[in-house]
Design a protein around this motif. Sequence first.
Motif, PDB file in Angstrom:
ATOM      1  N   VAL A   1      55.165  -3.925  12.725  1.00 47.93           N
ATOM      2  CA  VAL A   1      55.970  -4.844  12.835  1.00 47.93           C
ATOM      3  C   VAL A   1      55.869  -4.394  15.039  1.00 47.93           C
ATOM      4  CG1 VAL A   1      58.944  -5.022  14.088  1.00 47.93           C
ATOM      5  CG2 VAL A   1      57.774  -4.394  11.316  1.00 47.93           C
ATOM      6  N   ASP A   2      55.824  -3.564  15.403  1.00 44.52           N
ATOM      7  CA  ASP A   2      55.929  -3.105  16.702  1.00 44.52           C
ATOM      8  C   ASP A   2      54.335  -4.408  17.335  1.00 44.52           C
ATOM      9  OD1 ASP A   2      56.061  -2.123  19.528  1.00 44.52           O
ATOM     10  OD2 ASP A   2      53.923  -1.453  19.522  1.00 44.52           O
ATOM     11  N   SER A   3      53.297  -4.517  16.830  1.00 37.90           N
ATOM     12  CA  SER A   3      51.352  -5.156  17.096  1.00 37.90           C
ATOM     13  C   SER A   3      51.883  -6.107  17.068  1.00 37.90           C
ATOM     14  CB  SER A   3      50.926  -4.139  16.257  1.00 37.90           C
ATOM     15  OG  SER A   3      50.664  -3.412  16.891  1.00 37.90           O
ATOM     16  N   ALA A   4      53.131  -6.680  15.521  1.00 32.83           N
ATOM     17  CA  ALA A   4      52.846  -8.281  15.728  1.00 32.83           C
ATOM     18  C   ALA A   4      53.861  -8.926  16.724  1.00 32.83           C
ATOM     19  CB  ALA A   4      53.803  -8.405  14.382  1.00 32.83           C
ATOM     20  N   PHE A   5      55.383  -8.126  17.334  1.00 35.52           N
ATOM     21  CA  PHE A   5      56.095  -8.973  17.914  1.00 35.52           C
ATOM     22  C   PHE A   5      55.036  -8.873  19.333  1.00 35.52           C
ATOM     23  CE2 PHE A   5      59.097  -9.316  15.622  1.00 35.52           C
ATOM     24  CZ  PHE A   5      60.306  -9.047  15.979  1.00 35.52           C
ATOM     25  N   ARG A   6      53.766  -7.833  19.768  1.00 36.57           N
ATOM     26  CA  ARG A   6      53.402  -7.826  20.864  1.00 36.57           C
ATOM     27  C   ARG A   6      52.029  -9.027  20.508  1.00 36.57           C
ATOM     28  NH1 ARG A   6      52.349  -3.029  23.343  1.00 36.57           N
ATOM     29  NH2 ARG A   6      51.644  -2.299  20.772  1.00 36.57           N
ATOM     30  N   SER A   7      51.596  -9.696  19.657  1.00 38.94           N
ATOM     31  CA  SER A   7      50.662 -10.053  19.393  1.00 38.94           C
ATOM     32  C   SER A   7      50.415 -11.210  20.343  1.00 38.94           C
ATOM     33  CB  SER A   7      50.103 -11.179  18.147  1.00 38.94           C
ATOM     34  OG  SER A   7      51.835 -12.063  18.021  1.00 38.94           O
TER      35      SER A   7
END
Length: 468
Positions: free
Chosen positions: A76-82
């Motif tokens: 989730v963290d990576s996707a929100f900073r994609s």
Amino acid sequence: MTDDLVRELWAALDGPPGAPERITRDRAPTALDGAALPAAALARATVAVCSLAAAELVAARTGGPVPLVRVSDRAVDSAFRSDRLVRLDGREPVTFAPLSGFWRAADGWVRTHANYPHHRARLLGALGLPQGAGPRELAAVLAGRDAAATEESVYAAGGLAVAVRDRDTWARHPQGVAAAAQPLAGHRPLAPGGAPLPPSGREPGYAAAGLRVLDLTRVLAGPVATRTLALLGAQVLRLDAPWLPECQDALDDTGMGKRSARLDLATVDGRAVLGRLLETADVVVTGYRPGALEALAGMAPEELAARRPGLVVAQLSAWGWTGPWAGRRGFDSLVQAASGVALAERGAGRAPDAPPGALPAQALDHGTGYLLAAAVLRALTRRHRTGEGSLLRLSLARTAHTLLHRDVPGQAPQPDPDAKPALREAVTGRGRLRYAPSPVEFTGAPRDWSRTPGLWGADAPCWEEPPR
């Protein structure tokens, strides 16, 4: 993972109450935990309900049980900073232009957005600056103006700037009041008569396989939603006006699984092409300002549904659907500034005249994007069961209201800004692409997109397969 926020979001989507019990969570400290507001909780919850809506649609189309859902904090963290993590041959994306940012005003702060050339030109024109002006000249002019006066004059010129407000001031502002009064995920039935969804023809986990999605959105929230539908097997065709070029960096992030075409809807020929696409479309997602699409003959949601019974029309706006700002353009950064998020993120103990802050990610965009995808998936489940079409409406300002009015967890994990993000790489015709995988996960879910992004506007405005 049955926390109150997940239940609240699932209820806003009119989901069956017991379904969130099927969600489990893999916990890990993330960069989002560094926010003063519960951005990490919002991110997890929006991904959780999106994954659950996808699992529910799988069950509806296969006749089987609803698959189990898994939410990974790290994913989730990576996707929100994609949008910040994407790389093509190692090159960092350009996220904000030099004239986009916070500027001191005579009575506070102003937040500007000038990433696109036309927005930059309008901002400078509204302030009486030459088109070659830079940050120093902009700062000098804004320092002598009231923030609210700048907000109104720039908007009147078609530019983008807002006065920075705290949460309580926004709660009293007419637009803050209007946004708070709206549902988080508005839903209204449209003309029934749609056929059940076609057989998927693929593995059961592809919840949207065989469906066609017209993507008339830009930048981030809308494209995140349609990127998610593409992961789940939908054929997504993005349409852009030829005179509004998109940043290729943005497309490299949100164009996964899609095709990209240019189409001028201001022309008779352009609208005719769109009409042919609509004949077999299942979903239309728009990011136009309220009223803009309706201004085109035959493009109001009810008219679209009459031409294509069972159609799901999903509409996204910045500020909401009623109130004095409903027709204004807006972006995540502007909504953060106007609604009180930016001042909340300035940090405890900072001087009152310190610059405002920002969330560790454009969480209003990403969160609203996953909520929008979830709303579409739930609407498709309704259509499969009843033939009913849907009009869906979400806004960044309403998502901000949810974030601002949640309690910060008393025992939130310590942030880990150095946590290694979950990323993947693919070799494309333009170079090596590094990207964040989708955080949408349930038993049998697709592991990756079927295609990497191409060049903006390089595809023909047509469906790949023959009409059904």
